[in-house]
Structure formats: C-alpha cells, structure tokens
Scaffold this active site. Structure first.
Site, PDB file in Angstrom:
ATOM      1  N   ASP A  29       1.163 -16.668  15.468  1.00 41.70           N
ATOM      2  CA  ASP A  29       1.512 -17.965  16.035  1.00 41.70           C
ATOM      3  C   ASP A  29       0.262 -18.788  16.338  1.00 41.70           C
ATOM      4  O   ASP A  29      -0.790 -18.230  16.657  1.00 41.70           O
ATOM      5  CB  ASP A  29       2.316 -17.744  17.326  1.00 41.70           C
ATOM      6  CG  ASP A  29       3.080 -18.981  17.744  1.00 41.70           C
ATOM      7  OD1 ASP A  29       3.262 -19.891  16.913  1.00 41.70           O
ATOM      8  OD2 ASP A  29       3.492 -19.044  18.913  1.00 41.70           O
ATOM      9  N   HIS A  46      -2.206 -23.591   8.702  1.00 42.01           N
ATOM     10  CA  HIS A  46      -1.555 -22.497   7.977  1.00 42.01           C
ATOM     11  C   HIS A  46      -2.468 -21.927   6.885  1.00 42.01           C
ATOM     12  O   HIS A  46      -2.491 -20.715   6.665  1.00 42.01           O
ATOM     13  CB  HIS A  46      -0.241 -22.986   7.366  1.00 42.01           C
ATOM     14  CG  HIS A  46       0.807 -23.323   8.386  1.00 42.01           C
ATOM     15  ND1 HIS A  46       1.240 -22.421   9.330  1.00 42.01           N
ATOM     16  CD2 HIS A  46       1.497 -24.475   8.624  1.00 42.01           C
ATOM     17  CE1 HIS A  46       2.165 -22.989  10.090  1.00 42.01           C
ATOM     18  NE2 HIS A  46       2.330 -24.231   9.684  1.00 42.01           N
ATOM     19  N   LEU A 140      -3.094   1.127   2.775  1.00 39.77           N
ATOM     20  CA  LEU A 140      -2.475   0.308   3.812  1.00 39.77           C
ATOM     21  C   LEU A 140      -1.160  -0.214   3.266  1.00 39.77           C
ATOM     22  O   LEU A 140      -1.099  -0.665   2.117  1.00 39.77           O
ATOM     23  CB  LEU A 140      -3.366  -0.879   4.206  1.00 39.77           C
ATOM     24  CG  LEU A 140      -2.738  -1.872   5.190  1.00 39.77           C
ATOM     25  CD1 LEU A 140      -2.572  -1.240   6.573  1.00 39.77           C
ATOM     26  CD2 LEU A 140      -3.574  -3.157   5.284  1.00 39.77           C
TER      27      LEU A 140
END
Length: 251
Positions: A29, A46, A140
């Site tokens: 956020d 973004h 990962l």
C-alpha cells in the site's frame, strides 16, 4: 488443536534451522500517495512500487523466506478511475515481459491467484506463460494476487465444492476445513506466517482471509516504494522474536 511441534514454531527458519516453509505476504500500500506527495501522477508510484517488488524478491532467500505473496490488484480496485486501472494492467503486462528472464534465472517460481475471468486475454496469456516458464523453480515461490479478494475466493471455492457434491464426488460429510482449503486459489501454498502492510493503514483489506487465521501482522508506516530490503529484513527479524502458540499454551 495444532500439534505440539507446530505450537513450538516461534522463530524464522534462518535463525533456527527450521526447514518448513516460511511464508511472508505483503499488502503493498501507498504507491499512489507516494507519487502524489511528489506532485506526480499516481501511476508513477505504481511503477516505482513494481521496482520495489524486484528488490524484495531478491532479499527473500537471504532472509529465510521461501514463499512471498504480494497483493497487486484487488477485486475492489476496479472502482478506481479507468486511467489508473488501465495503467495498472499495462504495468502488469510490462512486469511479466521484462522480469520473466530474471525470475527464471533467480530460481523463482511464479504463480497467480485471483479470478482471471475479468482480466484481458493478453494479460492472462502472459500469466500462463510465466507460470509455465518458471514451474521448475523452487528457490522462492512468488505468488501474485491479481483481481483477488478473500471473500470472492471463498465464494468461488464454495461454488466449486457445491458442484462436486451435486455430481456425487463428495458428500456433505466430506466437507471440513481441510476439504474446503483444497478448493481455494492458494491450495498449493502453506498458510502465511507473517503479513506485512505498508503505508500506515491498519486493516487487512480482504486479503488472504482464510489463510491468515494464525498469521502475525506488521503494519508499517513506510509507503511501499520506500520499503527497502533493509526494512524488510528488520520486520522479518522481529517476527523471529515472537512466540506463536496457535491456540495452545507454552510449557
């Protein structure tokens, strides 16, 4: 009730040699606010936030993190302006195209969760290709939530479960928590151990509602574009000092 072995798990794998998966989920956020504070368009935030994802992905193995799940676009984010939504969809396509090779070479397995029905075909095809390309990796496990909402996920899981019962493959007696979990988007993932939300907001925003029943939470004031690997490591280290009882008690 969880068994004693799980109750005793209270520190991260890096410190203890614990070999089970260590799963961190992030609510990323603050991208829009980061840009607005600098007099820039929200989309700029973004794009900077996407670069931060790259940094956090690289930091995970050394932090002992085996699974990273990031909240990229929620079922509620469609309420944003058309220009911001369109820009985010372009960003997702760009991220997949530009990061695919690096993710493959780094041993990262990428998977996506969320309802793909509303996503454009080009983006869905890129998602499918990246999942297939990295399917053999295991250093990962990166899971990206796009058009995802926890309530929507559970609703879709219940619908699929109902079909199985209607068609006679299951009965109502077969339905328990473990059964329902097999119909969730995250059926291939361990539950998150730690959920991090940046930007100072202290809410979970419909993210991994079922899976986070016993997760630890960290609400960080830092906006996502400023959330450095160093701060990520500090948060993970704090998690290692927590005692997790999973409803049990310590001796």
């Amino acid at each position: 009730m969880h068994d004693e072995a799980k109750v005793k798990r209270s520190t991260m794998p890096k410190d203890t040699g614990y070999n089970d998966p260590f799963h961190v989920a992030c609510i990323m956020d603050g991208n829009g606010r980061w840009a607005q504070q600098r007099g820039r368009r929200r989309l700029v935030g973004h794009y900077v936030g996407a670069q931060r994802v790259r940094d956090i992905v690289k930091a995970c193995p050394d932090a002992g993190v085996t699974h990273l799940t990031i909240f990229a676009f929620s079922t509620e984010n469609w309420k944003r302006t058309q220009s911001e939504v369109g820009g985010l969809m372009r960003l997702f396509r760009r991220y997949i195209i530009h990061e695919a090779k690096a993710l493959l070479e780094a041993g990262v397995r990428v998977r996506f969760i969320g309802d793909r029905i509303r996503l454009e075909d080009t983006l869905v095809s890129l998602m499918d290709e990246l999942e297939l390309l990295t399917a053999g990796n295991s250093k990962l496990h990166l899971t990206i939530a796009i058009n995802y909402g926890g309530r929507d996920e559970v609703t879709r899981a219940a619908q699929r479960l109902a079909v199985e019962i209607e068609q006679g493959r299951l009965t109502h007696k077969d339905v328990d928590a473990e059964c329902l979990a097999r119909f969730l988007d995250t059926r291939f993932l361990p539950d998150p151990d730690l959920v991090i939300r940046t930007s100072g907001e202290a809410r979970i925003s419909n993210f991994l509602l079922w899976q986070s029943a016993y997760a630890e939470y960290e609400f960080i004031d830092t906006l996502w574009p400023d959330f450095t690997p160093e701060e990520f490591n500090r948060v993970v280290s704090r998690f290692g000092k927590r005692e997790r009882r999973f409803g049990g008690v310590t001796a």
